[in-house]
Design a protein around this motif. Structure first.
Motif, PDB file in Angstrom:
ATOM      1  N   THR A 142       0.829  -1.215   0.000  1.00 11.27           N
ATOM      2  CA  THR A 142       0.000   0.000   0.000  1.00 11.27           C
ATOM      3  C   THR A 142       0.864   1.265   0.000  1.00 11.27           C
ATOM      4  OG1 THR A 142      -0.159   0.041   2.404  1.00 11.27           O
ATOM      5  CG2 THR A 142      -1.875  -1.138   1.249  1.00 11.27           C
ATOM      6  N   VAL A 143       1.957   1.229   0.752  1.00  6.94           N
ATOM      7  CA  VAL A 143       2.803   2.431   0.816  1.00  6.94           C
ATOM      8  C   VAL A 143       3.435   2.712  -0.541  1.00  6.94           C
ATOM      9  CG1 VAL A 143       4.975   3.323   1.744  1.00  6.94           C
ATOM     10  CG2 VAL A 143       3.272   2.379   3.283  1.00  6.94           C
ATOM     11  N   VAL A 144       4.024   1.678  -1.160  1.00  2.73           N
ATOM     12  CA  VAL A 144       4.682   1.875  -2.454  1.00  2.73           C
ATOM     13  C   VAL A 144       3.662   2.314  -3.498  1.00  2.73           C
ATOM     14  CG1 VAL A 144       5.929   0.722  -4.314  1.00  2.73           C
ATOM     15  CG2 VAL A 144       6.556   0.278  -1.941  1.00  2.73           C
ATOM     16  N   PHE A 145       2.522   1.623  -3.505  1.00  7.89           N
ATOM     17  CA  PHE A 145       1.496   1.963  -4.495  1.00  7.89           C
ATOM     18  C   PHE A 145       1.066   3.427  -4.340  1.00  7.89           C
ATOM     19  CE2 PHE A 145      -2.847   2.123  -6.118  1.00  7.89           C
ATOM     20  CZ  PHE A 145      -2.676   1.535  -7.370  1.00  7.89           C
ATOM     21  N   THR A 146       0.835   3.851  -3.100  1.00  5.02           N
ATOM     22  CA  THR A 146       0.421   5.238  -2.876  1.00  5.02           C
ATOM     23  C   THR A 146       1.494   6.212  -3.341  1.00  5.02           C
ATOM     24  OG1 THR A 146      -0.688   4.438  -0.903  1.00  5.02           O
ATOM     25  CG2 THR A 146      -0.523   6.798  -1.142  1.00  5.02           C
ATOM     26  N   LEU A 147       2.745   5.911  -2.996  1.00  3.01           N
ATOM     27  CA  LEU A 147       3.833   6.801  -3.405  1.00  3.01           C
ATOM     28  C   LEU A 147       3.887   6.935  -4.923  1.00  3.01           C
ATOM     29  CD1 LEU A 147       6.740   5.781  -0.986  1.00  3.01           C
ATOM     30  CD2 LEU A 147       5.611   8.008  -1.110  1.00  3.01           C
ATOM     31  N   VAL A 148       3.713   5.800  -5.614  1.00  2.00           N
ATOM     32  CA  VAL A 148       3.828   5.817  -7.067  1.00  2.00           C
ATOM     33  C   VAL A 148       2.678   6.603  -7.697  1.00  2.00           C
ATOM     34  CG1 VAL A 148       3.801   4.412  -9.161  1.00  2.00           C
ATOM     35  CG2 VAL A 148       5.134   3.675  -7.188  1.00  2.00           C
ATOM     36  N   VAL A 149       1.451   6.309  -7.301  1.00  2.00           N
ATOM     37  CA  VAL A 149       0.324   6.964  -7.990  1.00  2.00           C
ATOM     38  C   VAL A 149       0.248   8.449  -7.636  1.00  2.00           C
ATOM     39  CG1 VAL A 149      -1.049   4.864  -8.153  1.00  2.00           C
ATOM     40  CG2 VAL A 149      -1.425   6.424  -6.245  1.00  2.00           C
ATOM     41  N   THR A 150       0.835   8.850  -6.511  1.00  2.00           N
ATOM     42  CA  THR A 150       0.732  10.261  -6.153  1.00  2.00           C
ATOM     43  C   THR A 150       1.981  11.053  -6.506  1.00  2.00           C
ATOM     44  OG1 THR A 150       1.551   9.867  -3.921  1.00  2.00           O
ATOM     45  CG2 THR A 150      -0.822   9.779  -4.223  1.00  2.00           C
ATOM     46  N   ASP A 151       3.058  10.372  -6.948  1.00  2.00           N
ATOM     47  CA  ASP A 151       4.278  11.129  -7.236  1.00  2.00           C
ATOM     48  C   ASP A 151       4.110  11.989  -8.486  1.00  2.00           C
ATOM     49  OD1 ASP A 151       7.180  11.708  -6.746  1.00  2.00           O
ATOM     50  OD2 ASP A 151       7.235  11.026  -8.828  1.00  2.00           O
ATOM     51  N   PHE A 152       4.772  13.133  -8.412  1.00  2.00           N
ATOM     52  CA  PHE A 152       4.625  14.120  -9.460  1.00  2.00           C
ATOM     53  C   PHE A 152       5.952  14.357 -10.169  1.00  2.00           C
ATOM     54  CE2 PHE A 152       5.429  18.755  -9.795  1.00  2.00           C
ATOM     55  CZ  PHE A 152       4.733  19.001 -10.969  1.00  2.00           C
TER      56      PHE A 152
END
Lengths: 587, 352
Positions: free
Chosen positions: A236-246
């Motif tokens: 969940t942490v990695v997925f969140t970081l990836v989809v929210t990274d700009f």
């Protein structure tokens, strides 16, 4: 004696023997509904009110403004889900949803597998150079996400040193995003999995061995289940970081649009704030979902480990140790290659025409009117965030943990403190525009100042700090304040003499965490800086945008170097401070 | 004599749950009181209300002639010791004891002198510079006791101070507390769920259940004359047998008419409580046949569990046989014996 009210003689006796003259029936019937309120309670009450107000202003209202904006037209009239329909009806826009999820899935798969093996090597083998691997594995956490993206350009860009390895494919797009984000999210995964794998109970392995269980079966029946919650958390942490990274998709995404860059394009490019709000809401959904899953898992994990567990000491095994040494070496080399490439690129005078090494790219005044100012601004912002943020976070955690708040209030503060983890930086930044820039908001004077950057960054990274502070406070005996009150010691004195010194290591951790993140963050602040408060990470992005890859790399390397220095300072100077305040721990 | 502490119709509720209702109690100066009851009975809440750590919703508390009902804890006069010791972990033992004294503005030398006195009293004269984590649980609790008493408070509150300790340490510390309490003559209230501890230490015991006081009295009083079935069951061991009342309002047990005073109850059934040590195996007029099921060696006595033969309940009856009588009885599992009960030791409770 026990129940005089049922005994007539006792009742008449009680009237004649009552100590205080005014204690008979009128006084008896009067209810003292007010709880015991002393000076300490008043101070505490004021502090709590301030904390609640602060959380409402810096988090809740900006998010609500953002939600409101997504269902309003430009005149502020309610138009329901029209914009959502428009967005979803436009394939050019809505394909970003699929793109984002796809990138998230690929990076998560790669990073979780690699970091699991890496963490396994660190915790469950006797391979050599473990401390070095640990440092190298964590290195990317000190870099802004723009750094790996720039490295990718130097490595695999059209003039990249290793472009042939792509066999004609372009790095711009999904491949670049995947590689850049795999680098950048790796330490976050490693951190969780190292913890998950090192909390295993040695007694289980002894039991398995005594029953003659094969190593593979031991792995699938003991190791994996014990790390299960850590794995879910990592996903969940990695997925969140990836989809929210700009940062990464902005630099190397090419034509591959994702939600985070779409928000930026809509807002900064087309001034279409409402559409920006709509995409923000869409981006919030997967992030919130991941947050809820993680929250559930964390709750379960607490029940899993007993206090009596015995530490696991891995045994020597030449084949296994060698294999993991090889694997960790490869991963570490890849990380070093990315960092090294950025450093090398920043030193090349003018890629690819003048490959001579020089400090040319570090003369920022040659490339931008702002010169070194963004770097100094970033240092200032990081410094203020570390000080103010740590203070605010600790006071909030102290109140949640130590004061007898009504459960509703406690819950509210806790949810507000946990929420930032689920709110992507872009979304928070946009919310800040809507809220602070609103006509008639007296807080509008903060807009464009250093203060709003500090407030925003503190809000953005609140959760981890909050959890760190809570963990530290939970280790204090619960009745410290009550004992202090009985000894007539004011609460502030007990706080300064006991709670604060005991929590010093945690406070230092929080401050360093905030400092490093304030230095590297791009996403939220990209909407909030002004010409006077341009930040280093934003200037990396702007210079890269203007085709000045060299200076952009130089600034990114500078951020990384500064973060590394701070971290090294933390480990050395911090140790001295801890020796002074934590004497009591050595027994 | 005026009571030192007076509690009048104290009540407290959390939402729909009534934690305490109509609690009234007076405590004399120098008395050692134990609040005894199962967990959740409200004993700790009551103690915390006396300390000002919980708000009172109803009633009044007076201490030494002052109404303290709505005073915050720092304006009251008490020292407190918690089950968890709650020592300041980063302060040395001496600093822990001296923190309150120092805060009162006493000179450094004065504080040091008092701290050393206290270290002697609790039997840890060399432990001043140590940190709490370097001491055993029992030692830490002694430091906590010294810290609570260092300011010479009028009232000492002990919240399950012994529950976290080993059995042996617990008994030693129990003696320390009692000796110190008598020496200082300090009014003391201790919360405990351990009836043995309460009986050994207290001048008077307040037995609590479901937020109200079941009985207040000396340990002997409570043991010999339990006011309710709850007290009888909670303090010491007790057999409960079902009895009937006949038309002459006499109590009957197993077709025997007992000459016991009957409570003014219209219920046909009553509950008879008999302590295991008040039962004995001997032939007699009113003896009842039982079969021995199980023998449990307890050191100074043997506890025999018997089932009634042809009468009464399905529940096993416990009988304590002093070890010196055992040899003459030839008890063994399965043997049939006669159980005799003396009426003066039977407690009658209304059936539920």
């Amino acid at each position: 004696m026990s129940s005089p009210q049922y005994d007539e003689s006792a009742l008449t006796m009680s009237i004649s023997t009552h100590t205080p003259a005014d204690a008979d029936s009128p006084a008896l019937s009067r209810k003292s509904l007010l709880p015991a309120i002393g000076k300490d309670q008043w101070v505490l009450g004021l502090v709590i009110a301030a904390v609640v107000l602060y959380l409402i202003i810096t988090l809740l209202l900006p998010l609500l403004s953002m939600l409101a904006r997504s269902v309003q037209d430009s005149d502020g009239a309610f138009i329901g889900l029209n914009y959502f329909a428009e967005y979803l009806g436009n394939p050019a826009l809505s394909q970003s949803i699929g793109n984002t999820l796809k990138a998230g899935a690929i990076v998560t798969t790669i990073v979780v597998s690699l970091s699991f093996l890496f963490a396994y090597g660190l915790t469950r083998t006797q391979m050599p150079l473990k401390p070095l691997f640990k440092v190298l594995g964590m290195l990317p956490i000190l870099a802004p996400s723009l750094l790996p993206a720039i490295s990718m350009i130097y490595l695999f860009g059209n003039q990249g040193v290793a472009v042939d390895l792509l066999f004609g494919h372009s790095i711009y797009g999904l491949p670049g995003i995947v590689m850049g984000l795999a680098f950048w999210t790796f330490p976050h995964a490693l951190l969780i999995l190292t913890t998950a794998l090192s909390t295993s109970d040695a007694r289980l392995y002894e039991a398995a061995r005594s029953m003659g269980t094969s190593p593979f079966r031991t792995f699938t029946t003991i190791t994996l289940p014990a790390a299960k919650f850590g794995l879910i958390s990592t996903v969940t942490v990695v997925f969140t970081l990836v989809v929210t990274d700009f940062g990464v998709p902005k630099v190397i995404g090419g034509q591959y649009n994702v939600l985070a860059t779409d928000i930026y394009k809509q807002v900064a490019g087309q001034q279409n704030f409402a559409m920006g709000a709509v995409i923000s809401v869409l981006l919030l959904i997967p992030a919130l979902l991941a947050f809820v899953i993680d929250h559930r898992v964390q709750k379960k994990q607490k029940e899993l480990f007993g206090a009596r567990s015995v530490n696991f000491e891995p045994e020597r095994n030449p084949v296994k140790d060698g294999l993991f040494f090889l694997l960790c070496s490869l991963i570490s080399l890849a990380i070093l290659a990315v960092v090294g490439m950025a450093i090398y690129g920043s030193l090349v005078t003018f890629w690819p025409w003048n490959m001579a090494l020089s400090w040319n790219n570090y003369h920022f005044e040659k490339f931008s009117a702002n010169g070194w100012e963004p770097y100094l601004n970033s240092l200032e912002m990081a410094f203020y965030t570390a000080i103010a943020g740590t203070l605010i976070i600790f006071i909030t955690a102290y109140n949640v943990e130590k004061s007898k708040l009504p459960p509703i209030l406690k819950h509210f503060i806790h949810i507000m403190a946990m929420l930032p983890m689920a709110v992507p930086g872009m979304v928070l930044g946009l919310g800040y525009i809507f809220f602070f820039n609103q006509a008639g908001n007296p807080l509008g004077i903060l807009y464009g100042t250093m203060a709003i950057l500090v407030i925003n960054t503190t809000a953005h990274y609140f959760t981890v700090g909050h959890l760190t502070a809570l963990t530290a406070l939970k280790k204090l005996p619960a009745e410290i304040e009550q004992v202090a009150a009985s000894l007539k010691i004011p609460q502030y004195k007990a706080f300064l003499k006991v709670s604060l010194p005991v929590c010093t290591p945690a406070l230092l951790d929080i401050a360093i965490y905030l400092f490093v993140n304030a230095l590297t963050t791009t996403s939220a602040v990209v909407f909030l800086y002004s010409t006077d408060t341009m930040l280093a990470s934003v200037s990396v992005m702007n210079m890269e945008d203007a085709g000045q890859t060299g200076p952009a790399a130089a600034m990114a390397v500078l951020i990384l170097a500064t973060a590394a220095c701070v971290k090294i300072g933390h480990m050395t100077l911090g140790k001295l401070l801890l020796n002074r305040t934590q004497k009591w721990k050595r027994s | 004599m005026q009571p030192f502490l007076t509690i009048e119709s104290l009540g407290k509720s959390f939402g729909d749950f009534t934690a305490l209702k109509e609690i009234s109690l007076s405590v004399n100066k120098g008395e050692f009181i134990c609040f005894l009851g199962p967990s959740g009975c409200g004993k700790t809440t009551l103690l915390r209300m006396i300390a000002g750590l919980e708000a009172c919703h109803q009633g009044e508390i007076w201490q030494d002639g002052t109404r303290i009902t709505s005073l915050p804890p720092e304006q009251r006069d008490f020292g407190i010791v918690f089950q968890s010791y709650a020592l300041f972990p980063n302060l040395s033992v001496a600093e822990n004891i001296g923190f309150g004294l120092k805060n009162q503005g006493q000179s450094k030398r004065e504080v040091e002198k008092r701290v050393n006195e206290w270290l002697d009293i609790i039997g840890l004269p060399d432990s001043g510079p140590k940190f709490p984590s370097q001491l055993s649980g029992g030692q830490q609790q002694r430091v906590a006791l010294a810290r609570a008493l260092a300011l010479s408070p009028g009232l000492l509150l002990l919240d399950e101070p012994l529950s976290a300790l080993d059995a042996k340490v617990r008994i030693r510390l129990r003696e320390t507390i009692c000796k110190l309490q008598r020496k200082l003559g300090i009014t003391t209230i201790m919360v405990t769920h351990d009836q043995e501890e309460a009986m050994a230490m207290a001048d008077r015991i307040v037995v609590m259940n479901h937020g109200h006081i079941e009985q207040t009295g000396t340990p002997e009083d409570i043991y010999k004359h339990p006011a309710s079935r709850f007290v009888a069951e909670f303090v010491g061991a007790m057999n409960f047998l079902e009895g009937d009342t006949n038309s002459n309002n006499q109590i009957q047990l197993a077709n025997q008419t007992l000459s016991l005073p009957v409570a003014e109850s219209t219920a046909r059934k009553v509950i008879l409580g008999i302590r295991p040590e008040d039962l004995s195996f001997s032939e007699g007029q009113s003896a009842l046949p039982v079969s021995v099921e199980n023998l449990e060696f307890q050191g100074s006595f043997v506890r025999a569990e018997c089932s009634p033969v042809g009468w009464g309940t399905e529940r096993l009856i416990k009988v304590d046989v002093p070890i010196h009588q055992l040899a003459a009885l030839e008890l063994e599992p399965g043997s049939l014996n006669q159980l005799s009960l003396s009426e003066k030791h039977i407690h009658v409770f209304p059936a539920v």
